[in-house]
Design a protein around this motif. Sequence first.
Motif, PDB file in Angstrom:
ATOM      1  N   HIS A 124       0.830  -1.201   0.000  1.00 56.62           N
ATOM      2  CA  HIS A 124       0.000   0.000   0.000  1.00 56.62           C
ATOM      3  C   HIS A 124       0.867   1.254   0.000  1.00 56.62           C
ATOM      4  CE1 HIS A 124      -3.147   2.856   0.884  1.00 56.62           C
ATOM      5  NE2 HIS A 124      -2.532   3.217   1.999  1.00 56.62           N
ATOM      6  N   HIS A 125       0.635   2.142  -0.974  1.00 53.77           N
ATOM      7  CA  HIS A 125       1.384   3.393  -1.065  1.00 53.77           C
ATOM      8  C   HIS A 125       0.688   4.473  -0.235  1.00 53.77           C
ATOM      9  CE1 HIS A 125       2.992   2.042  -5.288  1.00 53.77           C
ATOM     10  NE2 HIS A 125       3.444   1.298  -4.288  1.00 53.77           N
ATOM     11  N   LEU A 126       1.462   5.196   0.545  1.00 50.21           N
ATOM     12  CA  LEU A 126       0.894   6.264   1.369  1.00 50.21           C
ATOM     13  C   LEU A 126       0.639   7.538   0.573  1.00 50.21           C
ATOM     14  CD1 LEU A 126       3.003   5.873   4.653  1.00 50.21           C
ATOM     15  CD2 LEU A 126       0.780   4.878   4.077  1.00 50.21           C
ATOM     16  N   CYS A 163       7.054   6.102   2.467  1.00 54.77           N
ATOM     17  CA  CYS A 163       5.704   6.077   1.860  1.00 54.77           C
ATOM     18  C   CYS A 163       5.482   4.853   0.976  1.00 54.77           C
ATOM     19  CB  CYS A 163       5.479   7.357   1.054  1.00 54.77           C
ATOM     20  SG  CYS A 163       5.389   8.849   2.062  1.00 54.77           S
ATOM     21  N   HIS A 164       6.455   3.955   0.919  1.00 53.96           N
ATOM     22  CA  HIS A 164       6.348   2.663   0.215  1.00 53.96           C
ATOM     23  C   HIS A 164       6.240   2.794  -1.303  1.00 53.96           C
ATOM     24  CE1 HIS A 164       5.655   1.513   4.296  1.00 53.96           C
ATOM     25  NE2 HIS A 164       4.386   1.893   4.325  1.00 53.96           N
TER      26      HIS A 164
END
Length: 236
Positions: free
Chosen positions: A140-142, A200-201
């Motif tokens: 999951h991207h922030l 933030c992935h």
Amino acid sequence: MDNDYNLPHLLEITRGEIFLKKKHNNLTIHDTLIPGFIFLILYVIWALLVINQTSFIHSFDKTIIDLVSNNNATNIAIATKLTVIGNTSTLTVATIVLFIGLLFAKKFAYAFFTAGLMICANGYNWITKHAVERHRPLVHHLVYADGYSFPSGHSVGSATFFGILIVLTILLVKSKFWQTILIIIWALFPLFIGYTRIFCHVHYPSDVVGGWLEGTTFVLLGFSVLYHLYLNKKYE
């Protein structure tokens, strides 16, 4: 004694020569061609390690991600806000403002150095991304992020832009104190922006390191061009 060679006149000439010498030393630094090629080699080696998905890169990415990742609400809020500084749109506006400011200050060589370097670095980064085609982390991207992962565009852009600011600070700021303070500030920006991309992935740590190496390479080689085409001739 001929007035042209009296002591006060000679002292005046000497003081003028010392001033010019000091000014020359303040405005010129050693050619960065060799350091630029060293960083280029490091970047190529790093890119090959990423492309070949070596065990070293997998271990490096996992180690850094484990160190950086957390669910602290304050860290998330700071990282998601700070990462915007490295956005293409943000750096483009900042580059345009800096370019126009340098033009108004009649620093034309520095203005075109700034614009040319940002265009070349970001253009090359786009080509590299589509050549390597590394996909982003499957988590999951922030923050929103699209396109390929290597190298990190935020890291390339920030390393190049703030690297340019470091060069301009060395060339234009006379006070050693303010030179040091500003250089430290400019150097911190790419580090924090790179951190946010990992936090933030949206990038692997190896993407960020690749971006820093690429941006630094462009700054060093770009300055070498500026040195030989302009600075070295102006103060020779």
